[in-house]
Design a protein around this motif. Sequence first.
Motif, PDB file in Angstrom:
ATOM      1  N   ASN A   1      84.096  36.545  78.615  1.00 50.09           N
ATOM      2  CA  ASN A   1      84.606  36.374  77.443  1.00 50.09           C
ATOM      3  C   ASN A   1      84.509  34.832  76.446  1.00 50.09           C
ATOM      4  O   ASN A   1      85.880  34.484  75.856  1.00 50.09           O
ATOM      5  CB  ASN A   1      86.258  35.726  78.120  1.00 50.09           C
TER       6      ASN A   1
ATOM      7  N   GLY B   1      89.557  34.762  72.846  1.00 53.11           N
ATOM      8  CA  GLY B   1      90.833  34.811  73.138  1.00 53.11           C
ATOM      9  C   GLY B   1      91.307  33.363  73.113  1.00 53.11           C
ATOM     10  O   GLY B   1      92.077  33.285  73.694  1.00 53.11           O
TER      11      GLY B   1
ATOM     12  N   TRP C   1      97.251  32.883  77.246  1.00 54.08           N
ATOM     13  CA  TRP C   1      95.865  33.098  77.903  1.00 54.08           C
ATOM     14  C   TRP C   1      94.758  33.279  79.190  1.00 54.08           C
ATOM     15  O   TRP C   1      94.745  34.340  79.104  1.00 54.08           O
ATOM     16  CB  TRP C   1      94.378  31.545  77.460  1.00 54.08           C
TER      17      TRP C   1
ATOM     18  N   TYR D   1      94.280  37.341  79.613  1.00 56.27           N
ATOM     19  CA  TYR D   1      92.466  36.799  79.201  1.00 56.27           C
ATOM     20  C   TYR D   1      91.382  36.888  80.367  1.00 56.27           C
ATOM     21  O   TYR D   1      90.925  38.023  81.065  1.00 56.27           O
ATOM     22  CB  TYR D   1      92.017  36.483  77.820  1.00 56.27           C
TER      23      TYR D   1
END
Length: 429
Positions: free
Chosen positions: A83, A87, A95, A99
């Motif tokens: 990631n 995000g 968050w 994500y």
Amino acid sequence: MVQRTKVFVGNIVHCNKPFTVQTLEKGFVVVNEKGKIIAVDNLSALDSCKDKLGSFEEILLNDNQLLMPGFVDTHFHAPQYPNAGLGYDKPLLDWLQTYTYPLEKKYSDTEFAKTVYDAVVKRTLAAGSTTVSYFATLHLDSSLLLAEAAIKFGQRAFIGKVNMTELAPPDYVESPEDTISNTLEFIHKLVAKKCHLVQPIVTPRFALSLDLNDLNKLGQIANKFDLNIQSHISENKAEVEMVRDKFDDLLYAEVYDKTSLLTNKTVLAHAIYLTDSEIELLAERSTSVSHCPDSNTCLKSGLCDVKKLLKAGVNVGLGTDISGGYSTSIMNAMRSAVAVSTHVSFEREDYDPLNVYDVFYLATMGGAKALALNHKIGNFEIGKEFDAIVGEVQECFHPHTALELLQKFIYTGDDRNVLQVYVCGKRVK
Ligand SMILES: [Zn+2]
């Protein structure tokens, strides 16, 4: 395999005292076959030193190259690497739910874990991070795979199996019993690997992830096995308020102190909104802070006043905080730490922000101290283990001093400028 004695000759920079960069222009460092530093001096002493060595390998640096201590990344979520760069439209608590937890859940798949963890260790070593303190996930087996990746590629690392029993999706929490028993099993299995470079670290995710009873049990485990501890503190205003509500008005640092989690082997990430009394408490307990400037910016958490922490006697290291931060490089964290401190100074009278040499200290000795490794690594003191980088500044149009090379390396460099990396004397890049 036994290593040969190595003699590095060239420009050398390290912090021999807090916030003081010592340079040896045309100096040398001798590293014995066990990876320990046995001599550091100016070139004039080299011949007499060589006479006493027997056989050795000589590594000659050119005028645009620098030998410096390896970087210490004090805060890195290895499972979040997929990631990195994604995000940043949500603040911390959203968050995490949107994500981060959905990604971390995937590490029940050990094949996926192995693929990502091998990539993480290779990438951080390539960027010059000779030591990293990693958060893994809740999963016991895949957390051990992260340890195996560090062992395989020769990185010095702390590996934390994360503890979390609440405030997460029902299929990504452990029961209070499991979180403790899995942690004990993780510690035993990792210690049984007998790799002195890779150690377990007790890792309660943050105060909102566990209750006082479970936090206390983790504090007892750290104490019993004399382990390091890592967690988060005061990253985001909404988080700080929730901690006050959850723990009957205890301050955030008081929650950790009450549960024996504030020790001289504890490193807490962020520390943006600490009160003066909490800062005092951290200083009293010799607990360190991991400053994560990129993550603090990307998740819009806030501006950390590092100078205030340092003035109060709190030790600070740097963290990339993947994937709250986007970069795996501590060189990037150094630049961001200077930038954030400069931004803080715009709002204050008589404020002396962090400079490039200060952040070099944070990235080396500050980080080593945060992980209670300052007796072993962080600079080129005789007797320490040799964790180091050979860096190169490209496109020099006229000669530079070692200090100028260091500035250019930090401001303009990336992993392409990190030519060689050594951990405990062994070349790993
Ligand atoms: Zn973090």
